[in-house]
Design a protein around this motif. Structure first.
Motif, mmCIF file in Angstrom:
data_model
loop_
_atom_site.group_PDB
_atom_site.id
_atom_site.type_symbol
_atom_site.label_atom_id
_atom_site.label_comp_id
_atom_site.label_asym_id
_atom_site.label_seq_id
_atom_site.Cartn_x
_atom_site.Cartn_y
_atom_site.Cartn_z
ATOM 1 N N TYR A 1 1.121 -1.021 0.186
ATOM 2 C CA TYR A 1 0.252 0.094 0.025
ATOM 3 C C TYR A 1 0.502 1.700 -0.288
ATOM 4 N N LEU B 1 0.930 5.457 -0.454
ATOM 5 C CA LEU B 1 -0.384 7.665 -0.314
ATOM 6 C C LEU B 1 0.083 7.925 -0.939
ATOM 7 N N VAL C 1 -0.008 5.606 5.053
ATOM 8 C CA VAL C 1 -0.432 4.041 5.043
ATOM 9 C C VAL C 1 0.446 3.439 5.692
ATOM 10 N N GLY D 1 -2.364 -1.866 5.473
ATOM 11 C CA GLY D 1 -3.496 -0.766 4.106
ATOM 12 C C GLY D 1 -3.474 0.320 5.637
ATOM 13 N N ILE E 1 -3.974 2.899 8.072
ATOM 14 C CA ILE E 1 -4.208 4.087 7.686
ATOM 15 C C ILE E 1 -4.069 5.264 9.387
ATOM 16 N N VAL F 1 -4.932 5.806 -1.669
ATOM 17 C CA VAL F 1 -4.365 5.150 -1.406
ATOM 18 C C VAL F 1 -4.289 3.900 -3.095
#
Length: 837
Positions: free
Chosen positions: A609, A611, A624, A629, A631, A649
């Protein structure tokens, strides 16, 4: 009693005598018959089928046949009644000459099973040859002074018959001067001559004509005549005389020309020319004697001048006369008997008659391959022949009769080990020194279909990437057959079965001749991870033989599925997350979570993941987690932060090429005054979530206990069945070892158990349950590889071990089969939905 072929009564007597003399068996087991020479065509000889113990009905089916060595078709067998009869004219004198014994040797051969019989038919002599004198007229010179009882030798007649038919009686025509001196039975040399009974008077009778008649002892009697013309000479009173009337000499065969046989010496009482003697062969001597010997007219020496061969003639009778030079000349006579002695100068001769070539490799022991007949022209020990076979061959020689052998099979054959045998047959006589003859015989072994096609190994593991083009060549199977020709012609085919709802032939095919295996359609790793099937190899023999080989086809994953975002909860959208965040939270506080899955496996399913930065490039107070995943805040929020935060994301997998998905997270920042309401809502939501979580945990514990109990029971039952039941054809192969890799991020395990089994005996597909744990990423290069066999599996393992991986915890696929039930799946999803809320 006179005998005539035209007399019916005598002919019937002849047939009765033939029936009386036929069909007696000697100690060696052979059948003997006898037949008169010159018998008419169709003359009965013997019931050969009955005497050999063969039924008339089996003569034709067993291929009854008769062969005679060098005798043509003198005798034949009627296959309807099994009677041996005369087929063509038989002349005993032409077959055997003056030999006392004359017989025709027959070989009787029948098949199924092969048998060989030996039959001898003795040819009886009849009086069909009259006595024959050397000439029709003979001139004798006699001095009128010869005293009474003087003897003048005569050359007798020859009769080609034997026995009584060749017993000659001589008669002289009536005259007053001479009588006939007849030989007696005791004399070895039959002396025949004229004896003077009345003094000769040239003036009264200068020439006397006589007729000499020879009659044989046959019935009917046959005669021969010669005219004797006596010319009376005047003068010389004494004829030369030899020491003996008969000289016996032994002479070895093959002596060189010029060898002295004997030196004769005659004396004459006269003087001068009347006593000078000239030696010569008699005018009545046979031409063969003149071609073999030479006589010196002066010295009286007889020497060899031609090739002396015992096998041609065993003795020579040489008539010698000594004539003086008187007027008229007088002569004396003597006989020299030369006995030829045999030497071992003839090597044995072998003749082969092959019956079973080529011989099948499954032929039974004792099968007759060839008949061998031996002969040696020498006599006595020099003509006794023995036959031997070279060692270390699966054959042997069997003596069936005198100088007859059979080559038979002695041990089992295997064409795949030896296809052709080189035999050396040696025939050796008993002479000193011994002579031998060798013959090389090739015995070819015919192939039978006794070897099935064999693969190099019973199982092959093949790897192929998914999304292959239709008709893609994925592997080649090859089986070898040790047989020959059509028995080694191998064809390949699939062992058809069901793969789920479809036939195996809809996935793969195999070329019948080359053994190439093709994928008929693109394969999908997400649908089919393992396809296990069998290929059959069959030869073209009768009956055909075959064997099977198992192919385990692993479908390797490609990055063909992009990450899919999971809904954040009830009422949420698939790609947007809305969350209220209090401005009073501190750094590191988790405010939201983005969840995504990837239908691929391995690296292709490993998600990260990121950002995305805002359009103005301003730094965001949120970050993130790379692999979680989640945040969270990077710092404490303040009044300067916008009340609504829109975060993008980016979810990426680790495949090549990289596939992505984008999630939008909407965060609403509230002041602390509004926090109690939010907190109140959060507390109420938390309380509800806690209550729901408690209920879920209770259900989960119950489900785990039930699954564990069923797992133990299943393992016990599976172990018992596996130990008791034999392996079935088409069952899935053993589970491959789990690949375990480690790196700075931790360790991960990938089990080959995580695959969809396509065996028709198994239940629904199984898959592994993976648990993810956060880890720090590492950099590294990976290469997609597609190994084709088990040997290249290590390359895949090395490639995977060198790449950064998350940590996977794999659960046995047997347990996971229960997780596919609707209840456990709903519990599992519910637990996942509440794990990060």
């Amino acid at each position: 009693m006179e005998f005539s072929w035209g007399t019916g009564q005598e002919y019937r007597r002849l047939l009765l005598s033939l029936l009386f003399l036929a069909a007696w068996k000697a100690g060696t087991g052979q059948v003997r018959y006898s037949v008169l020479e010159e018998a008419k065509h169709g003359t009965f000889v013997g019931r050969i089928a009955q005497d050999l113990g063969l039924g008339l009905a089996e003569l034709v089916p067993r291929l009854f046949r008769v062969s005679s060595k060098g005798r043509g078709d003198l005798l034949e067998v009627n296959l309807q009644n099994g009677i041996l009869f005369v087929n063509s004219r038989i002349d005993r004198e032409e077959l055997c000459g003056q030999s006392a014994e004359c017989s025709i040797h027959l070989e009787v051969i029948v098949d199924r099973p092969l048998q060989v019989f030996h039959v001898e038919v003795e040819v009886k002599d009849i009086n069909d040859n009259p006595p024959v004198f050397p000439g029709t007229q003979k001139i004798l010179f006699m001095a009128e002074s010869r005293p009474l009882d003087s003897r003048f030798p005569l050359e007798g007649a020859a009769d080609a018959d034997i026995g009584a038919n060749a017993l000659l009686i001589y008669r002289l025509s009536t005259n007053e001067y001479f009588s006939l001196e007849k030989p007696s039975d005791e004399e070895r040399v039959k002396r025949l001559g004229l004896v003077l009974r009345k003094p000769l008077d040239r003036e009264e009778a200068p020439e006397i004509s006589l007729v000499l008649t020879a009659s044989d002892g046959g019935k009917p009697e046959l005669t021969g005549t010669v005219q004797l013309l006596v010319r009376v000479l005047d003068a010389n009173d004494n004829a030369p005389t030899f020491d003996r009337t008969l000289y016996e000499v032994k002479l070895l065969e093959n002596v060189p020309n010029g060898t002295l046989v004997i030196k004769l010496n005659a004396s004459d009482l006269d003087e001068g020319l009347n006593g000078n003697i000239i030696y010569s062969f008699s005018a009545d001597i046979l031409p063969i004697v003149k071609s073999k010997f030479y006589m010196d007219p002066i010295t009286g020496e007889i020497m060899v001048k031609g090739y002396i061969d015992f096998e041609e003639t065993k003795s020579y009778e040489i008539l010698v006369e000594g004539i003086d030079k008187g007027q008229p000349p007088l002569s004396g006579h003597c006989t020299v008997m030369v006995e030829v002695e045999d030497t071992n100068d003839n090597a044995p001769v072998m003749e082969f008659k092959f019956l079973s070539l080529p011989i099948r490799e499954d032929a039974p022991l004792g099968t007759v391959i060839a008949l061998i007949s031996l002969s040696d022209l020498d006599s006595s020990v020099n003509g006794q022949v023995t036959c031997t076979l070279s060692p270390h061959v699966p054959f042997r020689l069997v003596s069936t009769f005198k100088n007859y052998y059979s080559l038979v099979l002695d041990s089992t054959l295997d064409r795949e080990k030896v296809s052709v045998y080189k035999l050396v047959v040696t025939a050796q006589d008993g002479g000193l020194p011994s002579l031998s003859t060798t013959a090389s015989v090739s015995v070819e072994v015919a192939d039978v279909n006794d070897n099935a096609p064999a693969f190099a190994q019973p199982e092959y593991t093949v790897f192929v990437k998914e999304n292959n083009p239709p008709g893609w060549h994925i592997f080649t199977v090859s089986a070898r057959d040790a047989d020959a020709q059509e028995n080694a012609l191998v064809s390949y085919s699939l062992v058809e079965r069901r793969v789920g709802e479809r036939a195996l032939s809809s996935y793969v095919s195999v070329h019948a001749e080359s053994g190439k295996v093709y994928a008929l359609q693109p394969l999908d790793h997400e649908e089919l991870e393992l396809l296990q099937f069998q290929v059959s190899a069959r030869d073209a023999g009768v009956p055909p033989l075959g064997s099977n080989v198992t192919l385990q086809l692993f479908v390797l994953d490609e990055n063909d599925n992009a990450p899919a975002l999971l809904p954040p909860g009830p009422g949420g959208g698939p790609s947007a997350v809305s969350q209220v965040v209090a401005r009073s939270v501190g750094a590191g506080h988790v405010v939201a979570k983005v969840r995504a899955v990837d239908a691929d496996s391995g690296y292709n399913a490993w998600l990260s993941y990121e950002l995305q930065l805002a359009a103005g490039g301003a730094s965001s107070p949120f970050r993130v987690g790379l692999y979680t995943g989640e945040i969270s805040t990077t710092r404490a929020l303040d009044e300067a932060d916008a009340p609504r935060q829109r975060l993008l994301v980016l979810v990426k997998d680790h495949g090549e090429p990289v596939l992505t998905a984008t999630a939008t997270v909407l965060l609403s920042l509230e002041d602390s005054g509004q926090a109690p309401k939010a907190s109140s809502r959060a507390l109420s939501g938390a309380a509800g979530s806690e209550t729901a979580l408690v209920d879920v945990n209770v259900y989960l514990i119950i489900a785990i206990c039930a699954v564990s109990s069923l797992l133990v029971l299943t393992l016990l039952l599976y172990t018992a069945l596996r130990c008791s039941a034999p392996p079935r054809e088409g069952a899935c192969g053993p589970v491959k070892p789990r690949l375990v890799c480690s790196s700075a991020l931790g360790s991960w395990s990938y089990s080959r158990e995580r695959r969809q089994r396509v065996c028709s005996e198994e239940g629904p597909p199984k898959t592994d349950l993976m648990a993810f744990s956060p880890s720090v990423p590492d950099s590294g290069d990976r290469k997609d590889q597609q190994p084709a066999t088990v040997d290249s599996l290590s390359k895949v393992r090395d490639s995977q071990e060198s790449s950064p991986t998350p940590q996977f915890k794999s659960i046995n696929s047997s347990v996971l089969s229960f997780l596919y039930s609707p209840i456990l799946i709903s519990i599992h999803d519910h637990w996942k939905n509440h794990s990060f809320d």
